[in-house]
Every structure is written in structure tokens, then in C-alpha cells.
Design a protein around this motif. Structure first.
Motif, PDB file in Angstrom:
ATOM      1  N   ILE A 171      -8.628  -5.690   0.592  1.00 56.77           N
ATOM      2  CA  ILE A 171      -8.638  -5.437  -0.848  1.00 56.77           C
ATOM      3  C   ILE A 171     -10.067  -5.444  -1.372  1.00 56.77           C
ATOM      4  CG2 ILE A 171      -7.836  -6.265  -3.095  1.00 56.77           C
ATOM      5  CD1 ILE A 171      -5.446  -7.545  -1.636  1.00 56.77           C
ATOM      6  N   THR A 216      -3.898   2.532  -1.004  1.00 59.16           N
ATOM      7  CA  THR A 216      -4.622   1.512  -1.750  1.00 59.16           C
ATOM      8  C   THR A 216      -3.657   0.378  -2.074  1.00 59.16           C
ATOM      9  OG1 THR A 216      -4.152   2.637  -3.838  1.00 59.16           O
ATOM     10  CG2 THR A 216      -6.248   3.132  -2.772  1.00 59.16           C
ATOM     11  N   TYR A 217      -4.208  -0.788  -2.353  1.00 64.10           N
ATOM     12  CA  TYR A 217      -3.389  -1.942  -2.668  1.00 64.10           C
ATOM     13  C   TYR A 217      -2.880  -1.841  -4.097  1.00 64.10           C
ATOM     14  CZ  TYR A 217      -2.127  -6.776  -3.723  1.00 64.10           C
ATOM     15  OH  TYR A 217      -1.465  -7.910  -4.114  1.00 64.10           O
ATOM     16  N   GLU A 218      -1.560  -1.894  -4.259  1.00 63.68           N
ATOM     17  CA  GLU A 218      -0.943  -1.924  -5.584  1.00 63.68           C
ATOM     18  C   GLU A 218       0.319  -2.781  -5.470  1.00 63.68           C
ATOM     19  OE1 GLU A 218       0.872   1.127  -8.981  1.00 63.68           O
ATOM     20  OE2 GLU A 218      -0.185   1.919  -7.224  1.00 63.68           O
ATOM     21  N   HIS A 276      -4.760  -4.783   5.629  1.00 63.14           N
ATOM     22  CA  HIS A 276      -5.441  -4.003   4.589  1.00 63.14           C
ATOM     23  C   HIS A 276      -6.463  -4.885   3.889  1.00 63.14           C
ATOM     24  CE1 HIS A 276      -5.868  -0.725   1.676  1.00 63.14           C
ATOM     25  NE2 HIS A 276      -5.926  -1.659   0.734  1.00 63.14           N
ATOM     26  N   PHE A 336      -1.152   7.023  -4.484  1.00 63.33           N
ATOM     27  CA  PHE A 336      -2.139   6.473  -3.552  1.00 63.33           C
ATOM     28  C   PHE A 336      -2.903   7.616  -2.911  1.00 63.33           C
ATOM     29  CE2 PHE A 336       1.727   7.179  -1.116  1.00 63.33           C
ATOM     30  CZ  PHE A 336       1.274   7.815   0.025  1.00 63.33           C
ATOM     31  N   ASN A 337      -4.089   7.287  -2.357  1.00 61.04           N
ATOM     32  CA  ASN A 337      -4.827   8.310  -1.624  1.00 61.04           C
ATOM     33  C   ASN A 337      -4.334   8.329  -0.183  1.00 61.04           C
ATOM     34  OD1 ASN A 337      -6.081   6.191  -0.195  1.00 61.04           O
ATOM     35  ND2 ASN A 337      -7.723   6.047  -1.718  1.00 61.04           N
ATOM     36  N   THR A 370       0.824  -1.214   0.000  1.00 59.22           N
ATOM     37  CA  THR A 370       0.000   0.000   0.000  1.00 59.22           C
ATOM     38  C   THR A 370       0.857   1.262   0.000  1.00 59.22           C
ATOM     39  OG1 THR A 370      -0.169   0.005   2.429  1.00 59.22           O
ATOM     40  CG2 THR A 370      -1.912  -1.135   1.198  1.00 59.22           C
TER      41      THR A 370
END
Length: 367
Positions: A295, A187-189, A293, A182-183, A142
């Protein structure tokens, strides 16, 4: 034509032989008995393996209620044969990331770092635009880092595409090119770069190479003598990696991004690591499995591990891996103490590699 006939004959043949009170079966030249695998498992292995080129080797560990069974197959002349290969070594690719995360959990429990600490203070230079990254964000994908650094020319025709990506090139990226997407909540990347950077940072903190840290803190602890980083350090038989077309390829060296996928191991060694997860008192391993986290409704991530919720409600902890000459998959259910490990010399850079994941999860369904 001869090979096609052999394949057809193998599919159709079912030979039964009785000895003493035990019945042994040979299905597609795979020997089955009470110590090995079931007919269903054999059929799964054959159906997914028949698409692979000759000289493909697969090693399996099937763990049921903490009991481990090893099995292996090799494809020769369009026929799949049973072999003993639990001590044969394969590159495990991105399964390395869960060992990376286990080192991080060790450091957290020793109060060397905290998950929400920034990695920035461990570097004597400022990251591009003053961007900040935490240990947890690297471990659970993340951080907003891309899959690969922008100054890495990843060419799949290069048999060892990471080998010259040294610490100076990583530094150049962090100082001049790093961009996080990301915000505020993250976020998951999925990021090989992020996992590589985590391993690089842990090595700096531990003042040892990543391989030394893994040997001392994990491989020795869990009696994994045939696990290492670097093909030159392998002490057992190393299965030769091959391309999607079945041609021999070089072993990968991920250099400064070693933590993203550099470990070489065996099903025997990995089974010990998996069964160690069944011990609720192991705080470091338990920490890696805690959800950090979400998803989506069925998927979340811990530290390194992905967590999949089955329709039955079971939680499957898993990771897969792939390099230019190998593909792997590992899944476990710590509540039922079940698990499956599949290692292969099937290239991750071709279409057949998807069969390794499908086979791993299919075998998990049989336990």
C-alpha cells in the motif's frame, strides 16, 4: 454533579493494599497484580475508556512471548471497574475477514483453488460486462469492487442494515451493476463487498454454509467453542451491543455478505487463534501473512491481514472491526510472539470508536 464527582474521585484515587508477599493495587477501581496488568496499561485503558457511555464493556487479551493474560473492564456510573469477561462474546466485525482468508488458504493448500484463479466459473451467470475477479484480489482488497454494493441501501439508522441483502440481491448486483475501478496492476481499495463475495464463493465451493466451514476448519481446529456466526448460535454470555449514545442495539446479520463481518467471538477464543500463528509449521496461517500487495512504505496487505511496519522495523499483523454495536481490534507480532486483542460493545458508528484502535496499538507498545 454526583457522577462528575465520582469520575474525578476515581481519577485521583490510588489505593494500596498488601497481602502476603504480593502487593495489589487498585487504580481507577482496576485491580492490578502480577497476573494482570501494569500501571501503564491500566492508565491507557482508563484514559481511552472514560469517553465511553455507561454499560460499556471491554475485554482484553495481552499476549507476551506466547503467554496470555486476560483482563476486562466495565463502566458503571462514570466509574470503570475490573471484571472477568474473557468468555463473554462480542461481535468482532471485520476481523471476520481474516478467518475468511484462512478458509481460502486452506482451500489453496488442498488444491481446491489457486489464489490467481478467477471466481467467475463458480457462478452460473456472467458478471456485468464480463468482468473477472480473482480470489487473491478479493482477499487483499485489490479487486476494484467498492466498499458496498450499489444496490444496498446502507442506512445507519437501521439497526440491522445488511439483513435483507440476500443471495438474489448479490446476484443482481454482479449481473447488472458491478463496476470495477482499478488499473491493470490493481490498487488497494478496502471492500466489505469483496470480502463478503469471497465468503459467499468459498461457501459455494465447500457446499456448506460459511458458519459450517468456519466451525469445521477453524473453530474446532483451534478449540474456539464460543465462536460462531449468528447471535442465536452463541453458547456463552453475549454482551449487548450499544449505540454511540449507550442505547441497546440489535445484533447484525450480514446475510449474503457474511464473510465481511459476521463472526461473534471471545478474547479467550481469539487468543488461541493468535497463538496458533506463532507456530511456523502452520502453513495455512503462514500463507495468510505473506505480503500480496504494497500500500505504501509502512503498510501492506497479505490475505485478509494488514501488515504495518513499525519505526523499529517490527512487522505488526493486524485487523480491526466494527458493527452498529461493537468495535474490535487485534494486532500481533509473530516474531516476538506478542499480541493484543480488544473487544468492546462500543458502536463503530460514532466518534468514540477510534479509541479502540488507539488503545489496542498503545497496549501493544507496552509489551
Amino acid at each position: 454533579m454526583k457522577n462528575s464527582f465520582l469520575l474525578l474521585f476515581t481519577i485521583l484515587s490510588l489505593v494500596l493494599s498488601c497481602g502476603n508477599s504480593r502487593t495489589n493495587k487498585i487504580v481507577n477501581n482496576q485491580t492490578l497484580n502480577d497476573e494482570r496488568i501494569t500501571d501503564t496499561q491500566s492508565e491507557l485503558i482508563f484514559e481511552h475508556s472514560k469517553v465511553f457511555p455507561d454499560n460499556t464493556q471491554l475485554a482484553f487479551a495481552l499476549i507476551e512471548n506466547s503467554n496470555v493474560k486476560f483482563y476486562g473492564v466495565e463502566k458503571r456510573n462514570d466509574t470503570i471497574f475490573t471484571i472477568k469477561n474473557q468468555q463473554n462474546a462480542f461481535e468482532i466485525g471485520s476481523i471476520t475477514k481474516v478467518f475468511n482468508a484462512t478458509l481460502l488458504a486452506d482451500f489453496v493448500l488442498e488444491n481446491k483453488v489457486q489464489l490467481d484463479d478467477s471466481i467467475n466459473p463458480y457462478y452460473d451467470f456472467e458478471f456485468n460486462n464480463g468482468q473477472d475477479i480473482t480470489f487473491k484480489a478479493l482477499a487483499n482488497h485489490t479487486s476494484g469492487l467498492p466498499r458496498m454494493p450499489s444496490n444496498l441501501d446502507f442506512d445507519i439508522s437501521d439497526q440491522d442494515p445488511f439483513s435483507d441483502y440476500d443471495a438474489e440481491k448479490l446476484k443482481y448486483y454482479l449481473v447488472n451493476e458491478m463496476e470495477l475501478s482499478f488499473n491493470e496492476d490493481g490498487t488497494y481499495e478496502y471492500s466489505n463487498l469483496g470480502a463478503g463475495l469471497l465468503g459467499h464463493t468459498l461457501s459455494k465451493i465447500g457446499k456448506k454454509t460459511l458458519n459450517q466451514l468456519l466451525q469445521e476448519r477453524i473453530f474446532l481446529k483451534y478449540n474456539m467453542p464460543n465462536s460462531t456466526i449468528g447471535s442465536e448460535n452463541v453458547s456463552t454470555f453475549l454482551v449487548e451491543g450499544q449505540s454511540a449514545e449507550g442505547k441497546p442495539v440489535k445484533n447484525w446479520n450480514l446475510a449474503s455478505l457474511s464473510g465481511a463481518g459476521d463472526i461473534i467471538s471471545t478474547t479467550e477464543d481469539l487468543s488461541k487463534f493468535v497463538t496458533a500463528h506463532f507456530d511456523d509449521k502452520n502453513r495455512a496461517l503462514a500463507l495468510t501473512r505473506i505480503k500480496t500487495h504494497t500500500i505504501n512504505d509502512r503498510s501492506s496487505v497479505g490475505l485478509g491481514w494488514h501488515i504495518r511496519t513499525e519505526p523499529s522495523g517490527e512487522k505488526w499483523i493486524w485487523h480491526n472491526g466494527g458493527t452498529g454495536g461493537y468495535t474490535s481490534c487485534l494486532v500481533m507480532n509473530t516474531k516476538n510472539k506478542n499480541g493484543v486483542i480488544v473487544l468492546s460493545n462500543v458502536s463503530a458508528l460514532g466518534d468514540p470508536m477510534i479509541h479502540i484502535d488507539q488503545l489496542c496499538f498503545g497496549l501493544m507498545d507496552t509489551l
